[in-house]
Write a protein that holds these residues in place. Structure first.
Motif, mmCIF file in Angstrom:
data_model
loop_
_atom_site.group_PDB
_atom_site.id
_atom_site.type_symbol
_atom_site.label_atom_id
_atom_site.label_comp_id
_atom_site.label_asym_id
_atom_site.label_seq_id
_atom_site.Cartn_x
_atom_site.Cartn_y
_atom_site.Cartn_z
ATOM 1 N N MET A 121 -1.474 7.375 10.900
ATOM 2 C CA MET A 121 -1.336 7.326 9.652
ATOM 3 C C MET A 121 -3.317 7.633 9.302
ATOM 4 S SD MET A 121 0.692 4.163 7.374
ATOM 5 C CE MET A 121 0.140 4.541 6.209
ATOM 6 N N ILE A 122 -2.716 8.168 8.081
ATOM 7 C CA ILE A 122 -3.127 8.599 6.957
ATOM 8 C C ILE A 122 -4.691 7.450 6.471
ATOM 9 C CG2 ILE A 122 -4.491 9.797 5.186
ATOM 10 C CD1 ILE A 122 -2.457 11.591 5.360
ATOM 11 N N ASP A 123 -5.611 6.955 6.565
ATOM 12 C CA ASP A 123 -6.497 6.508 5.561
ATOM 13 C C ASP A 123 -6.523 6.773 4.666
ATOM 14 O OD1 ASP A 123 -8.708 4.631 5.904
ATOM 15 O OD2 ASP A 123 -10.581 5.650 5.464
ATOM 16 N N ILE A 124 -6.318 5.549 3.701
ATOM 17 C CA ILE A 124 -5.614 5.261 2.095
ATOM 18 C C ILE A 124 -6.636 5.441 1.022
ATOM 19 C CG2 ILE A 124 -6.533 2.677 1.552
ATOM 20 C CD1 ILE A 124 -3.617 4.416 0.150
ATOM 21 N N THR A 125 -8.354 5.595 1.585
ATOM 22 C CA THR A 125 -9.880 5.778 1.072
ATOM 23 C C THR A 125 -9.350 7.872 1.070
ATOM 24 O OG1 THR A 125 -10.690 5.551 3.132
ATOM 25 C CG2 THR A 125 -10.683 4.125 1.002
ATOM 26 N N ALA A 176 -6.760 9.955 1.434
ATOM 27 C CA ALA A 176 -5.763 10.002 0.863
ATOM 28 C C ALA A 176 -6.255 10.279 -0.898
ATOM 29 C CB ALA A 176 -4.464 9.206 1.186
ATOM 30 N N ILE A 177 -7.084 8.783 -0.886
ATOM 31 C CA ILE A 177 -7.481 8.853 -2.615
ATOM 32 C C ILE A 177 -8.128 9.823 -2.870
ATOM 33 C CG2 ILE A 177 -8.398 7.322 -4.345
ATOM 34 C CD1 ILE A 177 -6.986 4.929 -3.552
ATOM 35 N N GLY A 178 -10.168 9.719 -1.859
ATOM 36 C CA GLY A 178 -10.104 10.832 -2.548
ATOM 37 C C GLY A 178 -9.628 12.345 -2.393
ATOM 38 N N ALA A 179 -8.729 12.699 -1.402
ATOM 39 C CA ALA A 179 -8.475 14.114 -1.347
ATOM 40 C C ALA A 179 -7.785 14.523 -2.835
ATOM 41 C CB ALA A 179 -8.018 14.318 -0.167
ATOM 42 N N ILE A 180 -6.800 13.634 -3.016
ATOM 43 C CA ILE A 180 -6.204 13.483 -4.807
ATOM 44 C C ILE A 180 -6.681 13.918 -5.152
ATOM 45 C CG2 ILE A 180 -4.187 12.336 -5.439
ATOM 46 C CD1 ILE A 180 -3.161 10.997 -3.456
ATOM 47 N N ALA A 181 -8.004 12.854 -5.347
ATOM 48 C CA ALA A 181 -8.956 13.046 -6.796
ATOM 49 C C ALA A 181 -9.834 14.235 -6.768
ATOM 50 C CB ALA A 181 -9.969 11.655 -6.578
#
Length: 105
Positions: free
Chosen positions: A1-5, A7-12
């Motif tokens: 599973m992808i680390d939530i931080t 994923a948020i960094g990639a989206i940002a």
């Protein structure tokens, strides 16, 4: 599973790049309008685009029509004649388009 931080960094990062690319033309508008290359392209590109569209219509559509390129040629000649006579691009294009549609149908 992808680390939530992650994923948020990639989206940002994607949001920043997308926003930057969309905002860049507005931020650079003043410089672009005064640049000589952009002014030269502004004078040349509309004619080049119309010539390419005309070439595509006359060559591409005429090959698909079993009765020959007569509808395309008549519409193009009408547009040229009206533009030379009236010097009103919208009138010329609309009249040529209507004639083309009438002749093809």
């Amino acid at each position: 599973m992808i680390d939530i931080t992650y994923a948020i960094g990639a989206i940002a990062a994607m949001a920043v790049v997308t926003f930057g690319l969309r905002a860049l033309p507005f931020l650079a508008a003043r410089w672009l309008q005064s640049h000589p290359l952009v002014q030269q392209l502004g004078r040349f590109l509309p004619l080049a685009i119309m010539a390419l569209l005309l070439l595509h219509t006359l060559v591409g559509s005429a090959r698909q029509n079993p009765s020959g390129p007569w509808a395309e040629a008549a519409a193009a000649a009408t547009v040229v004649a009206l533009q030379w006579w009236k010097k009103h691009p919208l009138l010329s294009i609309l009249t040529g388009t209507m004639l083309y549609v009438l002749l093809r149908n």
